[in-house]
Design a protein around this motif. Sequence first.
Motif, PDB file in Angstrom:
ATOM      1  N   UNK A  25       0.857  -1.174   0.000  1.00 47.65           N
ATOM      2  CA  UNK A  25       0.000   0.000   0.000  1.00 47.65           C
ATOM      3  C   UNK A  25       0.894   1.225   0.000  1.00 47.65           C
ATOM      4  N   UNK A  26       0.529   2.206  -0.819  1.00 46.72           N
ATOM      5  CA  UNK A  26       1.291   3.438  -0.933  1.00 46.72           C
ATOM      6  C   UNK A  26       0.401   4.615  -0.549  1.00 46.72           C
ATOM      7  N   UNK A  27       1.024   5.676  -0.018  1.00 48.49           N
ATOM      8  CA  UNK A  27       0.256   6.867   0.327  1.00 48.49           C
ATOM      9  C   UNK A  27       0.964   8.108  -0.186  1.00 48.49           C
ATOM     10  N   UNK A  28       0.161   9.149  -0.464  1.00 47.63           N
ATOM     11  CA  UNK A  28       0.675  10.452  -0.868  1.00 47.63           C
ATOM     12  C   UNK A  28      -0.421  11.481  -0.659  1.00 47.63           C
ATOM     13  N   UNK A  29      -0.090  12.733  -0.741  1.00 46.52           N
ATOM     14  CA  UNK A  29      -1.072  13.809  -0.632  1.00 46.52           C
ATOM     15  C   UNK A  29      -1.328  14.363  -2.023  1.00 46.52           C
ATOM     16  N   UNK A  30      -2.622  14.540  -2.330  1.00 46.40           N
ATOM     17  CA  UNK A  30      -2.956  15.083  -3.643  1.00 46.40           C
ATOM     18  C   UNK A  30      -2.787  16.607  -3.646  1.00 46.40           C
ATOM     19  N   UNK A  31      -3.189  17.262  -4.729  1.00 44.08           N
ATOM     20  CA  UNK A  31      -2.983  18.703  -4.876  1.00 44.08           C
ATOM     21  C   UNK A  31      -3.782  19.520  -3.856  1.00 44.08           C
ATOM     22  N   UNK A  32      -4.835  18.923  -3.273  1.00 46.68           N
ATOM     23  CA  UNK A  32      -5.640  19.603  -2.255  1.00 46.68           C
ATOM     24  C   UNK A  32      -5.181  19.281  -0.838  1.00 46.68           C
ATOM     25  N   UNK A  33      -4.119  18.501  -0.719  1.00 44.64           N
ATOM     26  CA  UNK A  33      -3.604  18.140   0.592  1.00 44.64           C
ATOM     27  C   UNK A  33      -4.310  16.969   1.240  1.00 44.64           C
ATOM     28  N   UNK A  34      -5.125  16.244   0.468  1.00 44.94           N
ATOM     29  CA  UNK A  34      -5.858  15.093   0.989  1.00 44.94           C
ATOM     30  C   UNK A  34      -4.969  13.857   0.889  1.00 44.94           C
ATOM     31  N   UNK A  35      -4.907  13.097   1.990  1.00 43.80           N
ATOM     32  CA  UNK A  35      -4.101  11.887   2.024  1.00 43.80           C
ATOM     33  C   UNK A  35      -4.787  10.794   1.201  1.00 43.80           C
ATOM     34  N   UNK A  36      -4.046  10.203   0.246  1.00 40.83           N
ATOM     35  CA  UNK A  36      -4.589   9.185  -0.661  1.00 40.83           C
ATOM     36  C   UNK A  36      -3.829   7.884  -0.436  1.00 40.83           C
ATOM     37  N   UNK A  37      -4.565   6.761  -0.440  1.00 41.22           N
ATOM     38  CA  UNK A  37      -3.965   5.430  -0.316  1.00 41.22           C
ATOM     39  C   UNK A  37      -4.278   4.652  -1.582  1.00 41.22           C
ATOM     40  N   UNK A  38      -3.289   3.859  -2.042  1.00 45.32           N
ATOM     41  CA  UNK A  38      -3.481   3.074  -3.252  1.00 45.32           C
ATOM     42  C   UNK A  38      -2.544   1.881  -3.230  1.00 45.32           C
ATOM     43  N   UNK A  39      -2.856   0.865  -4.046  1.00 43.67           N
ATOM     44  CA  UNK A  39      -1.945  -0.276  -4.190  1.00 43.67           C
ATOM     45  C   UNK A  39      -1.049  -0.101  -5.413  1.00 43.67           C
ATOM     46  N   UNK A  41       1.979   2.183  -7.000  1.00 40.20           N
ATOM     47  CA  UNK A  41       2.957   3.219  -6.647  1.00 40.20           C
ATOM     48  C   UNK A  41       2.932   4.367  -7.655  1.00 40.20           C
ATOM     49  N   UNK A  42       3.363   5.537  -7.204  1.00 36.62           N
ATOM     50  CA  UNK A  42       3.479   6.694  -8.076  1.00 36.62           C
ATOM     51  C   UNK A  42       4.606   7.570  -7.569  1.00 36.62           C
ATOM     52  N   UNK A  43       5.132   8.457  -8.355  1.00 38.52           N
ATOM     53  CA  UNK A  43       6.248   9.298  -7.911  1.00 38.52           C
ATOM     54  C   UNK A  43       5.858  10.115  -6.677  1.00 38.52           C
TER      55      UNK A  43
END
Length: 173
Positions: A25-39, A41-43
């Motif tokens: 599972x990977x996490x990052x913040x989108x352009x609005x600052x919302x924490x996103x989880x996904x299986x 990966x992305x830069x």
Amino acid sequence: MKRTTLLVFLLLSVSFFSYGTTKKVYSWKDKNGVLVFSDTPRPGATEVKLNTPNLTMPATDTSILDNTASATPVNFKIAISSPEDKATVRENSGSVYVTTRVIPRFATGFKVQLFVNGAPHGEPSNSSTFALRGVNRGEHTLQAKLFNANNKLVSVSPVSTFYMHRASVFGGN
């Protein structure tokens, strides 16, 4: 034939291998600052370390969304506030203004029916004030009934008595 067997063997091996491994599972913040989880990966994403291979979410309590069952019925009360019970009204024209009080606040679509000496006075009204004209001398009773928007009786006031005092046309009181 050998190719088909080899392909089936490869497919079974890959599916068996992926069955035994845990998903990442990977996490990052989108352009609005919302924490996103996904299986996927992305830069800029960071891997989330899971301490259990079986990820289950607890059941969500949705009972708070059902507001129809939790609606508390309102207990309305109506009373005659003017003239006061046992009051004497001195008015030679025989006019009396009757005021009712609804508790809690008068609701939309509600109507009040005034009864004078046991008989209905006009049609039910969305007003809480009534004008009586030409009331004769003597004792009179008032009562109010409150109806909801569905014309269902919601409340009945206690009977209130008032005394009309008018000067006599014959010179006496």
